[in-house]
Design an enzyme around this catalytic site. Structure first.
Site, short mmCIF file in Angstrom:
data_model
loop_
_atom_site.label_atom_id
_atom_site.label_comp_id
_atom_site.label_asym_id
_atom_site.label_seq_id
_atom_site.Cartn_x
_atom_site.Cartn_y
_atom_site.Cartn_z
N GLY A 25 48.34 41.37 25.61
CA GLY A 25 48.17 41.33 24.16
C GLY A 25 49.50 41.08 23.48
O GLY A 25 50.56 41.42 24.02
N GLN A 48 55.45 41.05 16.51
CA GLN A 48 56.32 40.99 17.70
C GLN A 48 57.03 39.65 17.85
O GLN A 48 57.98 39.54 18.61
CB GLN A 48 55.51 41.27 18.97
CG GLN A 48 54.95 42.68 19.05
CD GLN A 48 54.17 42.86 20.34
OE1 GLN A 48 53.00 42.54 20.40
NE2 GLN A 48 54.83 43.36 21.37
N CYS A 78 54.63 47.68 26.68
CA CYS A 78 54.66 46.80 25.51
C CYS A 78 55.78 45.79 25.70
O CYS A 78 56.88 46.16 26.12
CB CYS A 78 54.92 47.64 24.26
SG CYS A 78 55.01 46.68 22.75
N LEU A 79 55.50 44.52 25.39
CA LEU A 79 56.53 43.48 25.56
C LEU A 79 57.74 43.72 24.66
O LEU A 79 58.82 43.22 24.93
CB LEU A 79 55.93 42.09 25.29
CG LEU A 79 54.82 41.66 26.26
CD1 LEU A 79 54.27 40.30 25.86
CD2 LEU A 79 55.35 41.62 27.70
N HIS A 97 46.15 49.24 20.57
CA HIS A 97 47.60 49.07 20.73
C HIS A 97 48.11 47.95 19.80
O HIS A 97 49.11 48.12 19.09
CB HIS A 97 47.92 48.76 22.19
CG HIS A 97 49.36 48.47 22.48
ND1 HIS A 97 50.14 49.29 23.30
CD2 HIS A 97 50.19 47.46 22.08
CE1 HIS A 97 51.36 48.78 23.36
NE2 HIS A 97 51.42 47.66 22.63
N GLU A 98 47.42 46.80 19.82
CA GLU A 98 47.85 45.66 18.99
C GLU A 98 47.66 45.96 17.51
O GLU A 98 48.49 45.60 16.68
CB GLU A 98 47.10 44.38 19.38
CG GLU A 98 47.22 43.97 20.84
CD GLU A 98 48.64 43.95 21.38
OE1 GLU A 98 49.58 43.68 20.60
OE2 GLU A 98 48.83 44.23 22.57
N HIS A 149 50.48 47.74 16.03
CA HIS A 149 51.63 46.89 15.67
C HIS A 149 51.50 46.39 14.23
O HIS A 149 52.51 46.22 13.54
CB HIS A 149 51.73 45.69 16.61
CG HIS A 149 52.40 45.98 17.92
ND1 HIS A 149 53.70 46.44 18.01
CD2 HIS A 149 51.96 45.86 19.20
CE1 HIS A 149 54.03 46.59 19.29
NE2 HIS A 149 52.98 46.25 20.03
CO CO Z 1 52.88 46.18 22.13
#
Ligand code: CO
Length: 196
Positions: free
Chosen positions: A58, A63, A119-120, A161-162, A165
């Site tokens: 995701g 991000q 998480c990236l 999670h997304e 963000h």
């Molecule tokens: Co993330």
């Protein structure tokens, strides 16, 4: 790029750089998408391309520096590592199932599930996070049409999670006080070190 590129997805696009915690954009509440235009389609395509190569399941617009309410997900794709004749490593991707969520709203939530998240934007950190097990999410697609989806398990976790963000919440904020402070201090120190 056509809004229905998701139906016949081809891994073509541009790699975007992923912003790392604690960059302030990751703590900002993103604004709704109002223009369903080719910029939005291109951003989603490039975000998917970036996500697949990372690899991740995701990626949310903040991000990659876009403080707007949308994210991309694929919880199903496969990435195979292949060493070619020259000894170089290549990746072969298959089973794409890309999804785009624009202006999502979680309408219903129930149950509880614990899953180790990463998480990236927070490389190297993996911790158990408690989420709702089942959710109902309303969102718009790339054509601006409103859709409703019931999700459970990994898809439900990933959407939550997304969606966090978009509200300026990174998953380490969801950890217990001690762990949260530990990671916040550690990551802020690491960021300072890079500047020096
Ligand atoms: Co993330």
């Amino acid at each position: 790029m056509n809004p229905d590129f998701l139906n016949n997805y081809k891994l073509e696009g541009q790699s975007l750089s992923v912003i790392k915690y604690p960059d302030p954009i990751l703590s900002k509440k993103a604004i709704p998408v109002t223009d369903f235009n080719s910029d939005l389609v291109n951003s989603c395509n490039n975000m998917l391309y970036t996500m697949y190569h990372a690899p991740g399941i995701g990626l949310a617009a903040p991000q990659v520096g876009i403080s707007k309410r949308f994210f991309v997900i694929d919880i199903q794709f496969e990435r195979e590592e292949i060493t070619n004749a020259d000894g170089e490593i290549e990746f072969r991707f298959s089973d794409f199932s890309p999804q785009v969520f624009i202006n999502p709203k979680i309408l219903k939530k129930s149950g509880e599930i614990l899953y180790q998240e990463g998480c990236l934007s927070v490389p190297g950190v993996y911790e158990d996070v408690k989420r709702y097990e089942k959710i109902t999410v309303e969102y718009q697609d790339l054509a601006g049409e409103t859709k409703t989806l019931e999700a459970d398990g990994l898809l439900s976790i990933c959407i939550q999670h997304e969606n966090d963000h978009l509200d300026g919440v990174v998953f380490i904020e969801r950890l217990s006080g001690i762990k949260k402070n530990f990671y916040k201090k550690k990551l802020e120190k690491e960021k300072k070190r890079k500047i020096l």
